[in-house]
Scaffold this motif. Structure first.
Motif, mmCIF file in Angstrom:
data_model
loop_
_atom_site.group_PDB
_atom_site.id
_atom_site.type_symbol
_atom_site.label_atom_id
_atom_site.label_comp_id
_atom_site.label_asym_id
_atom_site.label_seq_id
_atom_site.Cartn_x
_atom_site.Cartn_y
_atom_site.Cartn_z
ATOM 1 N N ALA A 287 21.337 -20.369 -5.666
ATOM 2 C CA ALA A 287 21.037 -18.941 -5.635
ATOM 3 C C ALA A 287 19.542 -18.705 -5.697
ATOM 4 O O ALA A 287 19.002 -17.842 -4.996
ATOM 5 C CB ALA A 287 21.730 -18.237 -6.794
ATOM 6 N N ALA A 288 18.831 -19.491 -6.515
ATOM 7 C CA ALA A 288 17.382 -19.322 -6.641
ATOM 8 C C ALA A 288 16.651 -19.790 -5.391
ATOM 9 O O ALA A 288 15.600 -19.238 -5.035
ATOM 10 C CB ALA A 288 16.877 -20.083 -7.865
ATOM 11 N N ASP B 145 17.600 -19.410 -2.362
ATOM 12 C CA ASP B 145 17.658 -18.230 -1.493
ATOM 13 C C ASP B 145 17.237 -18.560 -0.071
ATOM 14 O O ASP B 145 16.386 -17.901 0.520
ATOM 15 C CB ASP B 145 16.778 -17.106 -2.069
ATOM 16 N N ARG B 146 17.856 -19.606 0.469
ATOM 17 C CA ARG B 146 17.521 -20.062 1.814
ATOM 18 C C ARG B 146 18.747 -20.772 2.376
ATOM 19 O O ARG B 146 19.516 -21.362 1.623
ATOM 20 C CB ARG B 146 16.318 -21.007 1.749
ATOM 21 N N TRP C 73 14.691 -25.522 -9.206
ATOM 22 C CA TRP C 73 15.378 -24.285 -8.831
ATOM 23 C C TRP C 73 16.538 -23.982 -9.783
ATOM 24 O O TRP C 73 16.955 -22.844 -9.912
ATOM 25 C CB TRP C 73 15.848 -24.354 -7.386
ATOM 26 N N GLY D 75 14.606 -19.528 -12.196
ATOM 27 C CA GLY D 75 14.065 -20.171 -11.008
ATOM 28 C C GLY D 75 12.786 -20.941 -11.286
ATOM 29 O O GLY D 75 12.321 -21.028 -12.423
#
Length: 339
Positions: free
Chosen positions: A37-38, A40-41, A138, A143
């Motif tokens: 989730a951290a 985010d890619r 991460w 994060g």
């Protein structure tokens, strides 16, 4: 030294997740989910990314094959190691080094991934990156630290140098249990680097975990070190153990062939069996009368936050003024980066 630069990471490219040693995603599923989730890619995984065969993520040959799949996947812009461990060196004999070179993807990791990074330079003549990993950084509550993200972005950028690397305002060595203590680390200390021996030098960066680098002596995976700025960090190692590791470098003759020495912050410091906690004494003893600039307590490897250091590109060390400067880019622009 002959070396090729990988292609810069495009903004919309996926990250290929690779588990070269300990099965971190399988052992710490909550932290793994938080890390994804951290990040985010978009990510690309393989069969062994989140498996556990009781020793590592999978059989070493399978782990190598899954790296090959990531390298030929057009969606993947960089390969990010998920965790470290102890068994990455068992994977090296199964890797297609010609494919690693031809794929020219940035490979990022630290700790046990040092084996992969150094052999990527030695066998594929390709620059890689000693930097953050998925689960450890991460997966942190909140994060990665901004300093860590800025350092990774700086290292992967195709922009030309020189680019001085900044000291952090603060750092931490507080240990929290993964998947059990879900909070930001609270214990921080001043982030200043220290000059142990003054002087300046230019050379190519060779950063890594000293504990892991010792596995590569006597193998074809140890790079030539002539003219290197050797950057070593130690994990959970007392000064007596540091003495043993550095003596190996000295007695092999390799310490006489480097241009400068950078020592990372000592992660999990402990006293020697006899009671001494004086790491500086050990460094001075092993170095003897060698005329080397030495900068210590630099933020890379097992510390938070951390720099990302390219493995194989030129840099300048000014130990007197506590400066480390990247002199050239570590990636080449892609068409999208140029536009």
């Amino acid at each position: 030294m002959t070396r090729q630069l990988p292609r810069a990471l495009e903004p919309d490219a996926a990250i290929g997740l690779w588990t070269p040693a300990s099965p971190g995603p399988a052992l710490f599923p909550r932290r793994h989910r938080r890390a994804l989730a951290a990040l985010d890619r978009p990510v690309v995984t393989t069969e062994s990314t989140a498996t556990n065969d009781g020793m590592g993520a999978a059989d070493p040959g399978k782990v190598a094959d899954d790296l090959h799949k990531l390298l030929v996947d057009e969606r993947v812009g960089a390969v990010l190691c998920t965790t470290g461990g102890y068994t990455c060196s068992a994977v090296l004999r199964h890797i297609d080094w010609n494919l690693v070179r031809e794929a020219a993807r940035p490979i990022i990791g630290y700790s046990d991934a040092t084996s992969m990074l150094w052999s990527t330079l030695a066998r594929a003549e390709l620059v890689s990156f000693h930097g953050p990993m998925l689960i450890s950084e991460w997966g942190e509550w909140g994060g990665p630290w901004p300093y860590t993200l800025a350092g990774l972005s700086r290292a992967l950028s195709p922009e030309p140098g020189p680019r001085p690397l900044p000291e952090p305002e603060a750092w931490t060595d507080e240990t929290l249990w993964w998947d059990r203590e879900d909070t930001r680390r609270r214990v921080t200390q001043d982030g200043a680097w220290r000059c142990l021996r003054p002087g300046t030098a230019e050379g190519w960066l060779l950063p890594g975990c000293a504990n892991t680098a010792a596995h590569l002596f006597g193998t074809p995976y140890l790079p030539e070190v002539d003219g290197a700025l050797l950057c070593l960090e130690f994990s959970g190692t007392g000064p007596d153990q540091v003495w043993a590791y550095l003596t190996q470098w000295a007695d092999s003759g390799l310490l006489d062939r480097i241009a400068g020495l950078v020592i990372g912050r000592f992660s999990g410091p402990r006293a020697a069996a006899g009671g001494s906690a004086d790491y500086d004494r050990v460094l001075q003893t092993v170095l003897g009368d060698r005329d080397l600039p030495v900068l210590v307590d630099v933020d890379f490897g097992h510390t938070e936050p951390m720099l990302t250091l390219p493995v194989g590109t030129r840099a300048r060390l000014d130990a007197t003024d506590r400066l480390l400067t990247l002199l050239e880019p570590a990636t080449i622009p892609t068409a999208r980066n140029i536009s």
